[in-house]
Design a protein around this motif. Sequence first.
Motif, PDB file in Angstrom:
ATOM      1  N   ARG A 208       0.852  -1.200   0.000  1.00 52.33           N
ATOM      2  CA  ARG A 208       0.000   0.000   0.000  1.00 52.33           C
ATOM      3  C   ARG A 208       0.877   1.235   0.000  1.00 52.33           C
ATOM      4  N   GLU A 210       1.159   4.034   1.243  1.00 55.04           N
ATOM      5  CA  GLU A 210       0.699   4.883   2.343  1.00 55.04           C
ATOM      6  C   GLU A 210       1.420   6.213   2.252  1.00 55.04           C
ATOM      7  N   HIS A 217       2.279   2.090   9.850  1.00 60.46           N
ATOM      8  CA  HIS A 217       2.101   1.795   8.427  1.00 60.46           C
ATOM      9  C   HIS A 217       3.424   1.517   7.734  1.00 60.46           C
ATOM     10  N   LEU A 218       3.462   0.409   7.019  1.00 65.73           N
ATOM     11  CA  LEU A 218       4.558   0.097   6.116  1.00 65.73           C
ATOM     12  C   LEU A 218       3.986   0.173   4.700  1.00 65.73           C
ATOM     13  N   GLU A 354      -5.784  -0.795  15.830  1.00 71.10           N
ATOM     14  CA  GLU A 354      -6.205  -1.820  14.859  1.00 71.10           C
ATOM     15  C   GLU A 354      -5.115  -2.813  14.463  1.00 71.10           C
ATOM     16  N   ILE A 355      -5.435  -4.093  14.623  1.00 73.19           N
ATOM     17  CA  ILE A 355      -4.556  -5.137  14.080  1.00 73.19           C
ATOM     18  C   ILE A 355      -5.280  -6.025  13.068  1.00 73.19           C
ATOM     19  N   ILE A 356      -6.627  -6.040  13.131  1.00 72.28           N
ATOM     20  CA  ILE A 356      -7.399  -6.839  12.170  1.00 72.28           C
ATOM     21  C   ILE A 356      -8.575  -6.021  11.659  1.00 72.28           C
ATOM     22  N   GLY A 402      -2.762  -7.746  10.230  1.00 73.22           N
ATOM     23  CA  GLY A 402      -1.436  -7.192   9.930  1.00 73.22           C
ATOM     24  C   GLY A 402      -0.413  -7.838  10.854  1.00 73.22           C
ATOM     25  N   ARG A 405       2.057  -5.548  12.657  1.00 72.64           N
ATOM     26  CA  ARG A 405       1.417  -4.839  13.787  1.00 72.64           C
ATOM     27  C   ARG A 405       1.225  -5.759  14.970  1.00 72.64           C
TER      28      ARG A 405
END
Length: 431
Positions: A208, A210, A217-218, A354-356, A402, A405
């Motif tokens: 992504r 980003e 974010h990666l 957020e992880i999912i 992720g 994460r």
Amino acid sequence: MALAEGRLVKVSEALRMGDGERVVVRGWVYRFRDLGEKVFLVLRDSTGIIQVVVGGESAERARAADVEASVVVEGVVRSDPRAPGGKEISATSVTVVGPSKGFPIARDLSREFLLDVRHLWVRSRRMQAVLKIRHTVFGALHEYFRGRGYYEVQAPMFITAAVEGGATLFPTRYVDGSTVYLTQSSQFYLEALIFSLEKVYTVAPSFRAEKSRTRRHLTEFWHCEAEEAWATLDDIMRVEEELVWHVIDRVLESNQEELKLLGRDPRPLEACKPPFYRLTYDEALELLERKGFKVHWGDDLGADEERALVEEFDKPVFVHRYPVKAKAFYHKSDPKRPEVTLSADLLAPEGYGEIIGGGERIDSLDELLQKLRDFGLQPKDYEWYIDLRRYGSVPHSGFGLGIDRLVMWIAGLDHIVDAVAFPRTLRRVYP
Ligand code: ATP
Ligand code: MG
């Protein structure tokens, strides 16, 4: 080289051996102290560190061993309460295999510099600990799914249409001159595969573009995605919490040493037994309002809101039933309340968020076509995906976790780049 007399062992074995045993250990010089008559090396291998005392003729050779030089040491194990791990090796011979003149990591330990020399920094004890935890996490993900009847599948990385919205697509020129994209998620392909295998999962990179710099974010991240025929939102939330607990449990079982080295308190992780908390988006907004946050109904929650929200909970929390416009087009609307979707994000505690992301997917042809139009998307770009609703469609749900994460949270890191060996971000594709 001749490996005389002593037994070849790993550092961790040498630390468990009795006094007087002759050993050969191979590794890298972690620390170095020259006290004139004697040279003290701390030797590192993949299993740990051990002190090596070198005197006599060998001291001269040990002196040539700089930090991070690779060496073979022969000697005798001795107890020494002052040594790390309580044991040391009294060396009878030291051989430098690969010298290391001027190893660049010395004084400058700034984040940017350590990222520039990540190919060398991966040797650090911190990175070593993170990579060992990461290894456990990947293994546990596979173990969970394979133990529960999910088939592992692989989706393509070159794709032709967006899954998560056009803004973060990575275009690339294909062999025939056309524009294709790097995949943002394997979800659509997993959806196709449930019609064959019913319960599927994959562990793969997602890409992504980003545009903003954040701690989570990666541009290339590891994504664990699952999709299941006949599953409802409730079903899939149960899978998610079981999966996350399974991974944590395995890390607690296998990586106590690494957690300790990272200064990670394991107690908050031990508390993460299912069931996790469940909160509707509306309830989340009320809670946030009480905490002084003003979120406009319909907007997605940002990192700050998520952080404020999870402060209130001692284990992960699902926020479910996000508004239609806060989520991607493929989320199914709640038949009881069409302005919200049967979606859920799983937010990790301790500020991680957020992880999912997951939920129930649209299974009706009409609803999907309508949603594409509402989102200003072209049905012709999604022809094969639409086909899945034409031929034997079934209710189904899935999610994307992720992994970087998850590692970041479990290892207690404050930046996602530290959860992966060679991070790719907005500003970094080297080394
Ligand atoms: P965010 O709002 O944080 O950008 P998202 O809603 O875009 O996340 P999803 O599309 O639901 O995320 O992706 C599923 C999961 O993949 C996320 O919950 C997160 O753990 C992970 N993920 C998404 N984007 C990234 C990224 N750029 N870097 C690392 N992990 C990511
Ligand atoms: Mg995103």
